[in-house]
Write an enzyme that holds these catalytic residues in place. Structure first.
Site, PDB file in Angstrom:
ATOM      1  N   SER A   1       0.811  -1.218   0.000  1.00 47.75           N
ATOM      2  CA  SER A   1       0.000   0.000   0.000  1.00 47.75           C
ATOM      3  C   SER A   1       0.846   1.270   0.000  1.00 47.75           C
ATOM      4  O   SER A   1       0.346   2.355  -0.307  1.00 47.75           O
ATOM      5  CB  SER A   1      -0.941   0.012   1.207  1.00 47.75           C
ATOM      6  OG  SER A   1      -0.204   0.050   2.417  1.00 47.75           O
TER       7      SER A   1
ATOM      8  N   CYS B   1      -3.874   7.744   6.974  1.00 46.59           N
ATOM      9  CA  CYS B   1      -4.184   7.751   5.546  1.00 46.59           C
ATOM     10  C   CYS B   1      -4.815   6.441   5.100  1.00 46.59           C
ATOM     11  O   CYS B   1      -5.501   6.394   4.078  1.00 46.59           O
ATOM     12  CB  CYS B   1      -2.935   8.069   4.726  1.00 46.59           C
ATOM     13  SG  CYS B   1      -1.648   6.815   4.766  1.00 46.59           S
TER      14      CYS B   1
END
Length: 256
Positions: A69, A194
């Site tokens: 990610s 995030c």
């Protein structure tokens, strides 16, 4: 001060022809030492541009490993790097960008013990700190280290489509520190994650490049002094504005 070789005169020619940097400013960069806290979204472009600029020594601090990610915004890493330590890969890439620089890697998280003179031994010769960490606990610790050791701090943060950046010299009588700006952050983990709220990868790149520019400003001394100002960028509009931050006389770090 480092003398420029013929190869360096060619390599850094686009800096040298800038009136506000010139050969003297480039020599300052070659002699400079920048400490980078976090090799993530902000740290990656900062490392990339500071390496290319010929910053003499980079010290990178991060205890994380690369995950899939991360690749959407942490531009020093590829799929082949997943599972490896960020500092190891970032340091290798920095050396490939510029084999002439020195890159130190510290694969650990900053803790309160780094406030001590013994714990902060890695600060020797550091000219500016870039903080790209993602939590208030680390940011406030870095701010306190900056004030205690009188090292200019460039602090950058992002969230979704927004970014902010400030340069701090809190030990000076008329300049705030980062703690003056955010207070004591009663919940040190109260930062946007995030993974939960999302972040635009290009926004992270913008703020990391901005942080590199501000570090170069501190070292080479070009343009206006931005210490005590907060730069806010809104990627949705888009727009940028600048705020003057006051010094907090009651600040637990730099107050009187």
């Amino acid at each position: 001060m480092t003398e420029l070789t013929d190869a360096q005169l060619d390599k850094y020619a686009r800096h040298i022809v800038l009136r506000d940097i010139g050969g003297a400013g480039q020599k300052k960069l070659l002699d400079a030492h920048v400490l980078i806290i976090g090799a993530g979204g902000i740290g990656c472009p900062a490392i990339q541009y500071l390496s290319a600029a010929g910053t003499g020594t980079l010290t990178i601090v991060d205890d994380d490993v690369i995950s899939l990610s991360n690749l959407q915004r942490q531009i020093l890493f590829t799929g082949d790097d997943v599972g490896q330590a960020k500092v190891e890969v970032a340091a290798n890439v920095a050396r490939k960008i510029n084999p002439d620089i020195v890159v130190n890697k510290i694969n650990q998280r900053l803790t309160a013990q780094h406030l001590s003179d013994h714990g902060a031994a890695f600060l020797d010769g550091v000219d500016v700190i870039i903080d790209g960490s993602d939590n208030y606990q680390t940011r406030l610790l870095v701010s306190d280290i900056s004030v205690r050791h009188q090292i200019p701090l460039v602090s950058a943060a992002i969230g979704q489509f927004q970014g902010q950046l400030g340069t701090f010299r809190g030990w000076e009588a008329d300049k705030p520190c980062y703690r003056c700006f955010v207070g004591d952050a009663l919940d040190p983990d109260d930062c946007d994650n995030c993974s939960e709220v999302g972040v635009l990868g290009a926004m992270v790149g913008l703020m990391g490049s901005f942080a590199a520019m501000e570090a170069i400003r501190v070292i080479a001394g070009f343009g206006d002094d931005t210490a005590g100002k907060l730069q806010l960028f809104d990627g949705l509009k888009p727009s940028m504005r600048s705020l003057n931050l006051p010094k907090d006389p009651a600040c637990s770090s730099c107050g009187t």
